[in-house]
Design a protein around this motif. Sequence first.
Motif, PDB file in Angstrom:
ATOM      1  N   GLY A  48      49.105  52.599  66.404  1.00  0.00           N
ATOM      2  CA  GLY A  48      48.214  53.740  66.555  1.00  0.00           C
ATOM      3  C   GLY A  48      48.513  54.871  65.589  1.00  0.00           C
ATOM      4  O   GLY A  48      48.032  55.987  65.774  1.00  0.00           O
ATOM      5  N   LYS A  49      49.284  54.608  64.543  1.00  0.00           N
ATOM      6  CA  LYS A  49      49.633  55.629  63.552  1.00  0.00           C
ATOM      7  C   LYS A  49      48.648  55.534  62.385  1.00  0.00           C
ATOM      8  O   LYS A  49      48.956  55.007  61.319  1.00  0.00           O
ATOM      9  CB  LYS A  49      51.078  55.430  63.082  1.00  0.00           C
ATOM     10  N   LEU A  50      47.464  56.055  62.621  1.00  0.00           N
ATOM     11  CA  LEU A  50      46.371  55.835  61.673  1.00  0.00           C
ATOM     12  C   LEU A  50      46.565  56.578  60.358  1.00  0.00           C
ATOM     13  O   LEU A  50      46.098  56.123  59.314  1.00  0.00           O
ATOM     14  CB  LEU A  50      45.052  56.221  62.321  1.00  0.00           C
ATOM     15  N   VAL A  51      47.229  57.731  60.393  1.00  0.00           N
ATOM     16  CA  VAL A  51      47.491  58.453  59.139  1.00  0.00           C
ATOM     17  C   VAL A  51      48.423  57.635  58.259  1.00  0.00           C
ATOM     18  O   VAL A  51      48.195  57.481  57.045  1.00  0.00           O
ATOM     19  CB  VAL A  51      48.085  59.843  59.435  1.00  0.00           C
ATOM     20  N   ASP A  52      49.481  57.093  58.850  1.00  0.00           N
ATOM     21  CA  ASP A  52      50.387  56.228  58.090  1.00  0.00           C
ATOM     22  C   ASP A  52      49.644  54.983  57.607  1.00  0.00           C
ATOM     23  O   ASP A  52      49.830  54.543  56.468  1.00  0.00           O
ATOM     24  CB  ASP A  52      51.574  55.811  58.959  1.00  0.00           C
ATOM     25  N   ALA A  53      48.821  54.420  58.478  1.00  0.00           N
ATOM     26  CA  ALA A  53      48.067  53.213  58.100  1.00  0.00           C
ATOM     27  C   ALA A  53      47.204  53.465  56.873  1.00  0.00           C
ATOM     28  O   ALA A  53      47.125  52.623  55.965  1.00  0.00           O
ATOM     29  CB  ALA A  53      47.208  52.749  59.270  1.00  0.00           C
ATOM     30  N   ALA A  54      46.552  54.637  56.833  1.00  0.00           N
ATOM     31  CA  ALA A  54      45.700  54.964  55.685  1.00  0.00           C
ATOM     32  C   ALA A  54      46.509  55.048  54.405  1.00  0.00           C
ATOM     33  O   ALA A  54      46.070  54.580  53.345  1.00  0.00           O
ATOM     34  CB  ALA A  54      44.960  56.273  55.945  1.00  0.00           C
ATOM     35  N   ALA A  55      47.703  55.642  54.485  1.00  0.00           N
ATOM     36  CA  ALA A  55      48.544  55.752  53.293  1.00  0.00           C
ATOM     37  C   ALA A  55      48.974  54.369  52.802  1.00  0.00           C
ATOM     38  O   ALA A  55      48.918  54.073  51.602  1.00  0.00           O
ATOM     39  CB  ALA A  55      49.764  56.610  53.601  1.00  0.00           C
ATOM     40  N   TYR A  56      49.398  53.504  53.716  1.00  0.00           N
ATOM     41  CA  TYR A  56      49.796  52.153  53.331  1.00  0.00           C
ATOM     42  C   TYR A  56      48.616  51.364  52.777  1.00  0.00           C
ATOM     43  O   TYR A  56      48.768  50.563  51.848  1.00  0.00           O
ATOM     44  CB  TYR A  56      50.390  51.410  54.528  1.00  0.00           C
ATOM     45  N   ALA A  57      47.436  51.581  53.337  1.00  0.00           N
ATOM     46  CA  ALA A  57      46.249  50.855  52.876  1.00  0.00           C
ATOM     47  C   ALA A  57      45.936  51.177  51.427  1.00  0.00           C
ATOM     48  O   ALA A  57      45.528  50.294  50.658  1.00  0.00           O
ATOM     49  CB  ALA A  57      45.056  51.180  53.761  1.00  0.00           C
ATOM     50  N   GLN A  58      46.124  52.443  51.049  1.00  0.00           N
ATOM     51  CA  GLN A  58      45.854  52.819  49.654  1.00  0.00           C
ATOM     52  C   GLN A  58      46.819  52.119  48.706  1.00  0.00           C
ATOM     53  O   GLN A  58      46.437  51.623  47.641  1.00  0.00           O
ATOM     54  CB  GLN A  58      45.975  54.343  49.451  1.00  0.00           C
ATOM     55  N   VAL A  59      48.097  52.079  49.106  1.00  0.00           N
ATOM     56  CA  VAL A  59      49.110  51.427  48.271  1.00  0.00           C
ATOM     57  C   VAL A  59      48.809  49.936  48.157  1.00  0.00           C
ATOM     58  O   VAL A  59      48.874  49.350  47.061  1.00  0.00           O
ATOM     59  CB  VAL A  59      50.520  51.657  48.860  1.00  0.00           C
ATOM     60  N   ALA A  60      48.486  49.314  49.280  1.00  0.00           N
ATOM     61  CA  ALA A  60      48.209  47.879  49.265  1.00  0.00           C
ATOM     62  C   ALA A  60      47.041  47.550  48.346  1.00  0.00           C
ATOM     63  O   ALA A  60      47.099  46.594  47.553  1.00  0.00           O
ATOM     64  CB  ALA A  60      47.918  47.403  50.693  1.00  0.00           C
ATOM     65  N   TRP A  61      45.972  48.338  48.433  1.00  0.00           N
ATOM     66  CA  TRP A  61      44.799  48.069  47.593  1.00  0.00           C
ATOM     67  C   TRP A  61      45.112  48.271  46.112  1.00  0.00           C
ATOM     68  O   TRP A  61      44.793  47.412  45.269  1.00  0.00           O
ATOM     69  CB  TRP A  61      43.633  48.970  48.009  1.00  0.00           C
ATOM     70  N   LYS A  62      45.751  49.384  45.772  1.00  0.00           N
ATOM     71  CA  LYS A  62      46.047  49.654  44.360  1.00  0.00           C
ATOM     72  C   LYS A  62      46.988  48.598  43.779  1.00  0.00           C
ATOM     73  O   LYS A  62      46.835  48.179  42.626  1.00  0.00           O
ATOM     74  CB  LYS A  62      46.627  51.056  44.219  1.00  0.00           C
ATOM     75  N   ASN A  63      47.979  48.170  44.573  1.00  0.00           N
ATOM     76  CA  ASN A  63      48.861  47.112  44.097  1.00  0.00           C
ATOM     77  C   ASN A  63      48.117  45.795  43.939  1.00  0.00           C
ATOM     78  O   ASN A  63      48.399  45.010  43.026  1.00  0.00           O
ATOM     79  CB  ASN A  63      50.034  46.935  45.064  1.00  0.00           C
ATOM     80  N   ALA A  64      47.166  45.546  44.822  1.00  0.00           N
ATOM     81  CA  ALA A  64      46.376  44.310  44.721  1.00  0.00           C
ATOM     82  C   ALA A  64      45.542  44.296  43.447  1.00  0.00           C
ATOM     83  O   ALA A  64      45.393  43.254  42.804  1.00  0.00           O
ATOM     84  CB  ALA A  64      45.484  44.167  45.947  1.00  0.00           C
ATOM     85  N   GLU A  65      44.984  45.434  43.090  1.00  0.00           N
ATOM     86  CA  GLU A  65      44.191  45.506  41.850  1.00  0.00           C
ATOM     87  C   GLU A  65      45.040  45.106  40.649  1.00  0.00           C
ATOM     88  O   GLU A  65      44.564  44.406  39.741  1.00  0.00           O
ATOM     89  CB  GLU A  65      43.648  46.926  41.663  1.00  0.00           C
ATOM     90  N   THR A  66      46.294  45.531  40.657  1.00  0.00           N
ATOM     91  CA  THR A  66      47.184  45.242  39.531  1.00  0.00           C
ATOM     92  C   THR A  66      47.719  43.821  39.596  1.00  0.00           C
ATOM     93  O   THR A  66      47.778  43.113  38.585  1.00  0.00           O
ATOM     94  CB  THR A  66      48.364  46.232  39.520  1.00  0.00           C
ATOM     95  N   THR A  67      48.099  43.377  40.800  1.00  0.00           N
ATOM     96  CA  THR A  67      48.785  42.098  40.959  1.00  0.00           C
ATOM     97  C   THR A  67      47.826  40.914  41.029  1.00  0.00           C
ATOM     98  O   THR A  67      48.059  39.871  40.418  1.00  0.00           O
ATOM     99  CB  THR A  67      49.651  42.123  42.236  1.00  0.00           C
ATOM    100  N   TRP A  68      46.741  41.071  41.794  1.00  0.00           N
ATOM    101  CA  TRP A  68      45.830  39.953  42.018  1.00  0.00           C
ATOM    102  C   TRP A  68      44.533  40.054  41.219  1.00  0.00           C
ATOM    103  O   TRP A  68      43.901  39.049  40.925  1.00  0.00           O
ATOM    104  CB  TRP A  68      45.480  39.856  43.500  1.00  0.00           C
ATOM    105  N   GLY A  69      44.090  41.258  40.941  1.00  0.00           N
ATOM    106  CA  GLY A  69      42.868  41.436  40.175  1.00  0.00           C
ATOM    107  C   GLY A  69      41.609  41.379  41.029  1.00  0.00           C
ATOM    108  O   GLY A  69      41.654  41.041  42.214  1.00  0.00           O
ATOM    109  N   PRO A  70      40.466  41.699  40.434  1.00  0.00           N
ATOM    110  CA  PRO A  70      39.208  41.848  41.190  1.00  0.00           C
ATOM    111  C   PRO A  70      38.575  40.545  41.641  1.00  0.00           C
ATOM    112  O   PRO A  70      37.633  40.579  42.425  1.00  0.00           O
ATOM    113  CB  PRO A  70      38.299  42.576  40.196  1.00  0.00           C
TER     114      PRO A  70
END
Length: 388
Positions: A48-70
């Motif tokens: 239920g820590k949605l603020v933390d979840a949002a921060a982690y979600a941004q990191v996960a997405w940005k890393n995915a763009e670099t690591t896995w690509g579109p």
Amino acid sequence: MLSQAKRLLLSVTCLAFSVGSAFADSSNPTSNDPMIAYRAYDQAVADGKLVDAAAYAQVAWKNAETTWGPTNANTAGLAFNAAWSLALIGKAPEGLEPAKRAVELAEVGAKAYKAPEAQFLLAYAEFEAATTRQLPKKAQAIDVAAQAVEGAWGDMLVADALLRASIHFSVTGRSSLGAKLAERSAAEVQRLNPKDVDRLALVNLARAVSKLSDQNKLLVAYEDILKARVAYGPMRQSDDPTWGALSAWQMVVNGLIQATNSANGGTASRIKWSRSEPRDMTEEEVAKVMSPKPECAGFTKFKRKRVGRDIEPMQVGYFTVNLGGVQVLTDLAPDGKVIRPRVIGAVPDSSYGEATLNGISTWQFDLPANVPAPCLKDYDISVVFTMY
């Protein structure tokens, strides 16, 4: 995995979480590995820590763009999660970039989310980030995008977006559409959580605002406002902005009713003359809305000294509701000077709050002797703008 994260987000409103992945290797969620940040996001949602979840979600997405690509479906799903999680915590404009990405990659990410869902998130983010000039077009986009996901969305984002767009339409001359969006929002609230008193209060607010262009409905609008205030109750937090907005709108509706009673036919607004009178809140209603300080019973109102700047009147803008309401809380120094004034509600838009603060910040009040210290904190000032 990404589709499960979507289910976790969908269940946020009812607080029923099911964790499908272990919180492994997430002690360093800023690592370049998208899965480490994703697992941290997954666990934060479960907790239920949605603020933390949002921060982690941004990191996960940005890393995915670099690591896995579109071309990777997980990149698409993580972009969607990033936009959605920001919208859930009231930061939809910060999710503009991932929302655009989720729309672009909707075909790739079809197993994690549907294209209309991403398009709704983008419309919501653009509406929340819009300038005054952009709002009409962005509100129309909310209307269209919401229709594609209504009845299927799993949390209150659609209801919230419809409420915001409803009030925009109502104060800019499209009250009929505003009323329709208010009822569509009400249907979403009833579907998802009919005991959500906060949103039911805002539904009543939107209904009230949609009636303000019809002088024959002003008393009904005022009853809607009172229902909204009683449903919401007293402040939930310091300087509660929802409570402040409801208070400010009550001032506006009351002001419109008073304007229709003016002998000259209502020069304060574009409404015709009427003999309607608003009723006072009952003692029971007041008790449900206010949080009085017993020690301040004899110190509720102080006379302003004739020093400082007056509040500059607003010019008629693009609003068809030609009154403004501002709710201010301020602390007072022992000599009566205003210190730390802050606007907790300003309608129809924030410019009224800015004009109010410019004046009130220079004010000073004539205080009687021996005013208890608690009575100098959070002193209430209500301002109604009349525009000609």
